[in-house]
Design a protein around this motif. Structure first.
Motif, mmCIF file in Angstrom:
data_model
loop_
_atom_site.group_PDB
_atom_site.id
_atom_site.type_symbol
_atom_site.label_atom_id
_atom_site.label_comp_id
_atom_site.label_asym_id
_atom_site.label_seq_id
_atom_site.Cartn_x
_atom_site.Cartn_y
_atom_site.Cartn_z
ATOM 1 N N GLN A 58 0.857 -1.183 0.000
ATOM 2 C CA GLN A 58 0.000 0.000 0.000
ATOM 3 C C GLN A 58 0.891 1.230 0.000
ATOM 4 O OE1 GLN A 58 -2.492 -0.460 3.461
ATOM 5 N NE2 GLN A 58 -4.102 -1.380 2.221
ATOM 6 N N GLY A 59 0.398 2.310 -0.591
ATOM 7 C CA GLY A 59 1.162 3.543 -0.618
ATOM 8 C C GLY A 59 0.586 4.502 -1.641
ATOM 9 N N ALA A 60 1.315 5.571 -1.899
ATOM 10 C CA ALA A 60 0.915 6.585 -2.868
ATOM 11 C C ALA A 60 1.935 6.589 -4.001
ATOM 12 C CB ALA A 60 0.844 7.953 -2.205
ATOM 13 N N LEU A 61 1.461 6.416 -5.220
ATOM 14 C CA LEU A 61 2.313 6.356 -6.391
ATOM 15 C C LEU A 61 2.670 7.769 -6.856
ATOM 16 C CD1 LEU A 61 3.612 4.810 -8.784
ATOM 17 C CD2 LEU A 61 1.370 4.944 -9.909
ATOM 18 N N VAL A 62 3.952 8.043 -7.004
ATOM 19 C CA VAL A 62 4.413 9.327 -7.531
ATOM 20 C C VAL A 62 4.311 9.260 -9.050
ATOM 21 C CG1 VAL A 62 6.347 10.938 -7.704
ATOM 22 C CG2 VAL A 62 5.967 9.660 -5.572
ATOM 23 N N THR A 63 3.475 10.115 -9.635
ATOM 24 C CA THR A 63 3.291 10.095 -11.086
ATOM 25 C C THR A 63 4.112 11.166 -11.789
ATOM 26 O OG1 THR A 63 1.312 11.477 -10.916
ATOM 27 C CG2 THR A 63 0.991 9.081 -10.927
ATOM 28 N N ALA A 64 4.532 12.218 -11.072
ATOM 29 C CA ALA A 64 5.367 13.265 -11.664
ATOM 30 C C ALA A 64 6.048 14.044 -10.550
ATOM 31 C CB ALA A 64 4.514 14.204 -12.512
ATOM 32 N N VAL A 65 7.223 14.571 -10.865
ATOM 33 C CA VAL A 65 7.987 15.384 -9.912
ATOM 34 C C VAL A 65 8.368 16.686 -10.623
ATOM 35 C CG1 VAL A 65 10.072 15.534 -8.495
ATOM 36 C CG2 VAL A 65 8.898 13.339 -8.755
ATOM 37 N N LYS A 66 8.063 17.801 -9.973
ATOM 38 C CA LYS A 66 8.383 19.108 -10.544
ATOM 39 C C LYS A 66 9.882 19.379 -10.391
ATOM 40 C CE LYS A 66 6.864 23.891 -10.490
ATOM 41 N NZ LYS A 66 5.872 24.827 -9.970
ATOM 42 N N PRO A 67 10.560 19.720 -11.493
ATOM 43 C CA PRO A 67 11.995 20.005 -11.405
ATOM 44 C C PRO A 67 12.287 21.131 -10.407
ATOM 45 C CG PRO A 67 11.308 19.795 -13.693
ATOM 46 C CD PRO A 67 10.051 19.809 -12.859
ATOM 47 N N GLY A 68 13.313 20.925 -9.569
ATOM 48 C CA GLY A 68 13.713 21.926 -8.588
ATOM 49 C C GLY A 68 12.874 21.961 -7.332
ATOM 50 N N SER A 69 11.893 21.093 -7.225
ATOM 51 C CA SER A 69 10.995 21.055 -6.064
ATOM 52 C C SER A 69 11.660 20.312 -4.911
ATOM 53 C CB SER A 69 9.695 20.338 -6.436
ATOM 54 O OG SER A 69 9.969 18.960 -6.678
ATOM 55 N N PRO A 70 11.074 20.391 -3.699
ATOM 56 C CA PRO A 70 11.616 19.617 -2.577
ATOM 57 C C PRO A 70 11.712 18.117 -2.884
ATOM 58 C CG PRO A 70 10.088 21.259 -1.753
ATOM 59 C CD PRO A 70 9.979 21.276 -3.258
ATOM 60 N N ALA A 71 10.715 17.568 -3.577
ATOM 61 C CA ALA A 71 10.748 16.145 -3.925
ATOM 62 C C ALA A 71 11.913 15.851 -4.871
ATOM 63 C CB ALA A 71 9.431 15.721 -4.567
ATOM 64 N N ASP A 72 12.123 16.727 -5.848
ATOM 65 C CA ASP A 72 13.219 16.561 -6.796
ATOM 66 C C ASP A 72 14.560 16.640 -6.073
ATOM 67 O OD1 ASP A 72 14.465 16.319 -9.365
ATOM 68 O OD2 ASP A 72 14.641 18.500 -9.492
ATOM 69 N N GLU A 73 14.712 17.617 -5.182
ATOM 70 C CA GLU A 73 15.953 17.789 -4.431
ATOM 71 C C GLU A 73 16.229 16.597 -3.518
ATOM 72 O OE1 GLU A 73 15.506 21.599 -2.525
ATOM 73 O OE2 GLU A 73 15.597 22.657 -4.449
ATOM 74 N N ALA A 74 15.162 15.936 -3.047
ATOM 75 C CA ALA A 74 15.318 14.765 -2.168
ATOM 76 C C ALA A 74 15.625 13.492 -2.956
ATOM 77 C CB ALA A 74 14.048 14.561 -1.336
ATOM 78 N N GLY A 75 15.440 13.531 -4.275
ATOM 79 C CA GLY A 75 15.711 12.352 -5.096
ATOM 80 C C GLY A 75 14.495 11.490 -5.372
ATOM 81 N N ILE A 76 13.292 11.997 -5.074
ATOM 82 C CA ILE A 76 12.067 11.251 -5.378
ATOM 83 C C ILE A 76 11.859 11.286 -6.890
ATOM 84 C CG2 ILE A 76 9.563 11.176 -5.054
ATOM 85 C CD1 ILE A 76 10.066 12.461 -2.271
ATOM 86 N N GLU A 77 11.450 10.155 -7.466
ATOM 87 C CA GLU A 77 11.257 10.034 -8.903
ATOM 88 C C GLU A 77 9.854 9.550 -9.232
ATOM 89 O OE1 GLU A 77 14.193 7.311 -10.390
ATOM 90 O OE2 GLU A 77 15.871 8.541 -9.691
ATOM 91 N N ALA A 78 9.382 9.901 -10.435
ATOM 92 C CA ALA A 78 8.129 9.338 -10.927
ATOM 93 C C ALA A 78 8.282 7.823 -10.945
ATOM 94 C CB ALA A 78 7.809 9.872 -12.314
ATOM 95 N N GLY A 79 7.255 7.132 -10.491
ATOM 96 C CA GLY A 79 7.299 5.675 -10.393
ATOM 97 C C GLY A 79 7.622 5.182 -8.996
ATOM 98 N N ASP A 80 8.121 6.072 -8.132
ATOM 99 C CA ASP A 80 8.337 5.692 -6.732
ATOM 100 C C ASP A 80 6.988 5.511 -6.045
ATOM 101 O OD1 ASP A 80 11.087 5.911 -7.030
ATOM 102 O OD2 ASP A 80 11.251 7.797 -5.916
ATOM 103 N N VAL A 81 6.960 4.662 -5.049
ATOM 104 C CA VAL A 81 5.758 4.483 -4.238
ATOM 105 C C VAL A 81 6.113 4.903 -2.815
ATOM 106 C CG1 VAL A 81 4.044 2.858 -3.356
ATOM 107 C CG2 VAL A 81 4.928 2.598 -5.687
ATOM 108 N N ILE A 82 5.430 5.944 -2.315
ATOM 109 C CA ILE A 82 5.662 6.420 -0.952
ATOM 110 C C ILE A 82 4.918 5.477 -0.004
ATOM 111 C CG2 ILE A 82 5.347 8.311 0.698
ATOM 112 C CD1 ILE A 82 5.474 10.228 -1.740
ATOM 113 N N VAL A 83 5.681 4.795 0.858
ATOM 114 C CA VAL A 83 5.072 3.825 1.776
ATOM 115 C C VAL A 83 5.150 4.280 3.229
ATOM 116 C CG1 VAL A 83 5.356 1.840 0.241
ATOM 117 C CG2 VAL A 83 7.185 2.422 1.847
ATOM 118 N N GLN A 84 6.035 5.237 3.550
ATOM 119 C CA GLN A 84 6.127 5.779 4.912
ATOM 120 C C GLN A 84 6.442 7.262 4.856
ATOM 121 O OE1 GLN A 84 8.962 3.889 7.479
ATOM 122 N NE2 GLN A 84 7.811 1.991 7.646
#
Length: 132
Positions: A58-84
């Motif tokens: 179970q989790g939330a699927l990342v479908t897109a990451v905005k360039p330069g955003s906090p998620a991008d800076e953290a290394g989160i990518e489209a296709g990742d599944v956030i589980v915690q």
């Protein structure tokens, strides 16, 4: 197509899927993902299988990451599944919305994602992107 014994022609309109960058750019400002700069989708069993994510995850699927955003800076990518998020299991998008409240802005948070069956712990600092 044959319907009721008669041949019928059915028109189909095909459109191009928006690019990952277009999806990330079009996030609404009140979207929870806007604190991270990402777009989220539900994780179906079929999608989990395509992403090589264990069955029943179970989790939330990342479908897109905005360039330069906090998620991008953290290394989160489209296709990742956030589980915690900060040690709390994420059952889906709604729970991630609740965990990522306004009180989280500016505070480092630990996010565990599954990427191609590997668990990764990433640190992200949520921000109000309108101010970035």
């Amino acid at each position: 197509v044959i319907r009721n014994g008669k041949a019928q022609v059915i028109g189909v309109k095909v459109a191009e899927m928006p690019s990952q960058q277009q999806l990330a750019t079009n996030l609404s400002p009140d979207h929870t993902g806007s604190r991270l700069g990402l777009a989220l989708g539900g994780l179906s069993a079929g999608m989990a299988s395509q992403l090589n994510i264990p069955e029943g995850t179970q989790g939330a699927l990342v479908t897109a990451v905005k360039p330069g955003s906090p998620a991008d800076e953290a290394g989160i990518e489209a296709g990742d599944v956030i589980v915690q998020f900060n040690g709390e299991w994420v059952a889906g998008i709604d729970q991630l919305h609740r965990l990522l409240g306004a009180d989280q802005v500016g505070k480092p948070a630990l996010i565990r994602v599954l990427r191609r069956s590997q668990a990764l712990d990433l640190t992200v600092i949520p921000a109000e992107l309108a101010e970035r």
